[in-house]
Design an enzyme around this catalytic site. Structure first.
Site, short mmCIF file in Angstrom:
data_model
loop_
_atom_site.label_atom_id
_atom_site.label_comp_id
_atom_site.label_asym_id
_atom_site.label_seq_id
_atom_site.Cartn_x
_atom_site.Cartn_y
_atom_site.Cartn_z
N GLU A 173 -14.70 13.90 5.86
CA GLU A 173 -15.01 13.07 4.70
C GLU A 173 -16.06 13.67 3.79
O GLU A 173 -16.18 13.30 2.64
CB GLU A 173 -15.46 11.67 5.14
N CYS A 230 1.40 8.37 12.53
CA CYS A 230 2.84 8.35 12.25
C CYS A 230 3.53 9.72 12.27
O CYS A 230 4.66 9.81 12.74
CB CYS A 230 3.15 7.58 10.97
N ARG A 279 -12.32 -0.65 10.16
CA ARG A 279 -12.18 -1.35 8.87
C ARG A 279 -12.05 -2.86 9.08
O ARG A 279 -12.65 -3.63 8.34
CB ARG A 279 -10.95 -0.81 8.11
N ARG A 324 -10.84 12.72 9.89
CA ARG A 324 -10.74 13.12 8.48
C ARG A 324 -12.08 13.69 8.07
O ARG A 324 -13.11 13.03 8.24
CB ARG A 324 -10.43 11.92 7.58
N GLU A 383 -10.42 -1.56 1.52
CA GLU A 383 -9.05 -1.48 2.04
C GLU A 383 -9.16 -1.47 3.54
O GLU A 383 -9.71 -0.54 4.12
CB GLU A 383 -8.37 -0.20 1.54
N ARG A 386 -16.31 4.27 6.74
CA ARG A 386 -15.81 5.52 6.17
C ARG A 386 -16.43 6.66 6.96
O ARG A 386 -17.57 7.02 6.75
CB ARG A 386 -16.17 5.63 4.70
N GLU A 416 -1.44 2.19 15.00
CA GLU A 416 -0.48 2.49 13.94
C GLU A 416 0.94 2.15 14.36
O GLU A 416 1.57 2.87 15.13
CB GLU A 416 -0.55 3.95 13.47
N CYS A 420 5.11 2.59 7.97
CA CYS A 420 4.04 2.38 8.94
C CYS A 420 3.05 1.39 8.35
O CYS A 420 3.05 1.16 7.14
CB CYS A 420 3.37 3.70 9.27
N ASP A 427 -1.72 -2.55 0.03
CA ASP A 427 -3.03 -2.49 0.67
C ASP A 427 -3.53 -3.90 0.95
O ASP A 427 -3.32 -4.81 0.13
CB ASP A 427 -4.06 -1.81 -0.24
N ASN A 484 -2.96 -1.31 5.54
CA ASN A 484 -1.90 -1.02 4.57
C ASN A 484 -0.55 -1.18 5.23
O ASN A 484 -0.44 -1.31 6.45
CB ASN A 484 -2.09 0.38 3.95
N1 SER Z 1 -0.30 6.53 7.85
C1 SER Z 1 -0.92 5.54 7.03
C2 SER Z 1 -2.25 5.98 6.52
O1 SER Z 1 -2.75 6.97 6.99
C3 SER Z 1 -1.02 4.25 7.77
O2 SER Z 1 -1.95 4.33 8.79
O3 SER Z 1 -2.78 5.36 5.66
ZN ZN Z 2 1.42 6.18 8.84
#
Ligand code: SER
Ligand code: ZN
Length: 507
Positions: A343, A311, A473, A341, A439, A352, A360, A466, A421, A442
């Site tokens: 982690e 986003c 997931r 990310r 989760e 994860r 997105e 978003c 969520d 979202n």
């Molecule tokens: N930007 C939101 C998030 O990272 C939706 O993907 O959780």
């Molecule tokens: Zn987002």
């Protein structure tokens, strides 16, 4: 709040000859200029020059103020005023501003739990007594004062104190909906079983996976279901963005202050000139290793990161734009750029990881348009989860995601805004009641991003939001409940999936 500032205005020439004029100007400013902005019902408010002294080109000022005209604003006002008043007659102007010391006393809602954890840039000393904090600031220049550093220092201090009270507190979680109970096909961890069967392979770097044909087809089918059954019916249109996010974008979304410890950073080569790379190339050819220290010298400090969520770059693409009413609500989705990310300890399975794939969707519109859209999205998701995937899931209202990701302040969201969520039961983790559900999606609506990216409508104020569709997931939720034997999958999913790929036989 009480602000106590000692500063010197350094003029281009001796101002001793102007001392009467300066005195007169300061007295007049104490009566008027330094009181502008004080509410009428506040007596004796504003800033006040308590003392001044002149030595050659230096005018030293001691200013005391309250919050209505903060002492540093008073100083900047005085600089302008003195330039105007002394310029024509004495041919001098302020050439430099020297902040000697700045002490701010402020009331706190509550005292910090641990003072030693409150170190802040530009804050030399912090003292707490009763409900008061006294802080002494240093290294502030005129530019930094004009750029509002002081307010941000104060806000950051309050934020850090509040955060100490939130630590360990249960995060907000409010159940909104719970699907029917479903029969579970098995209680295995699908990642482990797929790994054993050779459908996926760990790596090549930590927290990443290689998906072989069987697993890739499951992920791609889920992605197609999301696009065809959720997004297309609602009119979402596809965009393609860059995977690299410059820091100014993450400053505007808040990620730079929220998750700097989780971002992957991108370094550019310091030069593209092959001659300058010759040495390193020779070494690689001979040693078959990359000389990391040399590489470090040949690459720049990162100025961008790799996508964390899609986003931010969509918002960037609309920064400072006005969207026509005809284009509203704007419904876009991005499906090409993976997210990364860092982690570290939290990695588990394919759910994860340090790199994952997500569709997105981002939407921008009036509050009315977006609350309506939210209902339609939930309706489409419900159809997919119930009718196609046939999974056991629930929906909960949680902390707005930017509180976790983007260093936002904790403030109550309006009822229709915030984050929902979607969670799925994972039988391999234990019982429904005692295990943590996953989760797997979202959905959010915010004011934050249209404001920080200055995205405007023709007539009404716009909001945005978003809804993350994390493919790994979704796959974990589905496979943990339905197993990996295609014959046991629900009819709806089998139709979308088609035949199982032949895969690779490794000897
Ligand atoms: N930007 C939101 C998030 O990272 C939706 O993907 O959780
Ligand atoms: Zn987002």
């Amino acid at each position: 709040m009480r602000l106590d500032l000692n500063a010197t205005l350094i003029f281009s020439d001796d101002v001793e000859p102007a001392k009467d004029k300066i005195k007169e100007c300061l007295e007049e400013s104490n009566r008027d200029l330094l009181k502008r902005g004080v509410p009428e019902d506040v007596e004796d408010g504003g800033a006040n020059v308590r003392a001044h002294s002149i030595e050659k080109e230096n005018l030293h000022l001691h200013i005391i103020s309250d919050r209505y005209v903060r002492a540093h604003d008073a100083l900047l006002r005085l600089k302008k005023q003195l330039n105007q008043e002394l310029g024509p007659e004495f041919h001098v102007g302020v050439r430099d501003v020297d902040i000697e010391d700045y002490i701010i006393e402020l009331e706190l809602e509550r005292l910090p739990k641990r003072e030693e954890d409150l170190k802040l840039p530009f804050v030399e000393r912090l003292e707490f007594e009763d409900d008061m904090c006294s802080m002494s600031l240093s290294s502030l220049s005129e530019e930094r004062l004009a750029k509002n550093y002081v307010d941000r220092i104060i806000n950051r201090l309050r934020e850090k104190i509040e955060a100490q009270y939130y630590e360990g507190k249960e995060e907000k979680w409010e159940l909104l909906f719970k699907s029917e109970k479903k029969d579970m096909v098995w209680r295995e961890d699908p990642t482990e079983v797929m790994d054993d069967r050779g459908w996926i392979k760990r790596g090549p770097t930590k927290g990443k996976w290689f998906y072989r044909p069987e697993a890739a087809k499951i992920l791609k089918t889920l992605e197609r279901i999301a696009v065809e059954e959720v997004l297309k019916p609602l009119g979402f249109e596809e965009v393609i963005e860059s995977m690299m996010v410059p820091f100014d974008v993450w400053i505007d979304t808040g990620h730079m202050e929220g998750i700097p410890n989780e971002a992957y950073y991108v370094a550019e080569p310091s030069t593209r000139n092959p001659d300058e790379w010759a040495e390193i190339i020779d070494e690689i050819k001979i040693t078959k290793e990359v000389p990391l220290e040399k590489l470090d010298e040949m690459t720049d400090t990162p100025k961008a990161g790799i996508c964390y969520a899609q986003c931010p770059v969509i918002y960037w693409s609309l920064r400072n734009e006005t969207i026509s009413d005809d284009s509203l609500p704007l419904l876009l989705y991005e499906d090409t750029v993976p997210s990364t990310r860092y982690e570290s300890g939290g990695r588990h399975g394919i759910e994860r990881v340090d790199e994952f794939h997500r569709v997105e969707p981002v939407y921008i519109g009036t509050k009315e348009q977006l609350t309506k859209l939210k209902d339609s999205l939930i309706e489409r998701y419900t159809y997919v989860f119930d009718e196609i995937l046939d999974i056991e899931w629930r929906m909960a209202k949680v902390e707005p995601f930017y509180l976790q990701q983007a260093g936002g302040e904790r403030e109550e969201e309006e009822a229709d805004l915030g984050t929902i969520d979607f969670e799925a039961y994972l039988p391999y983790r234990g019982s429904r009641e005692d295990s943590e559900w996953l989760e797997f999606g979202n959905l959010s609506i915010f004011r934050k991003y249209t404001e920080s990216f200055n995205i405007k409508g023709q007539t009404e104020k716009l909001l945005s939001g978003c809804t993350g569709i994390g493919i790994e997931r979704w796959a974990t939720a589905f496979l943990a409940q339905k197993g990996i034997d295609a014959e046991k999958w629900p009819e709806g999913f089998r139709e979308h999936f088609g035949d199982m790929p032949k895969g690779i036989e490794l000897l």
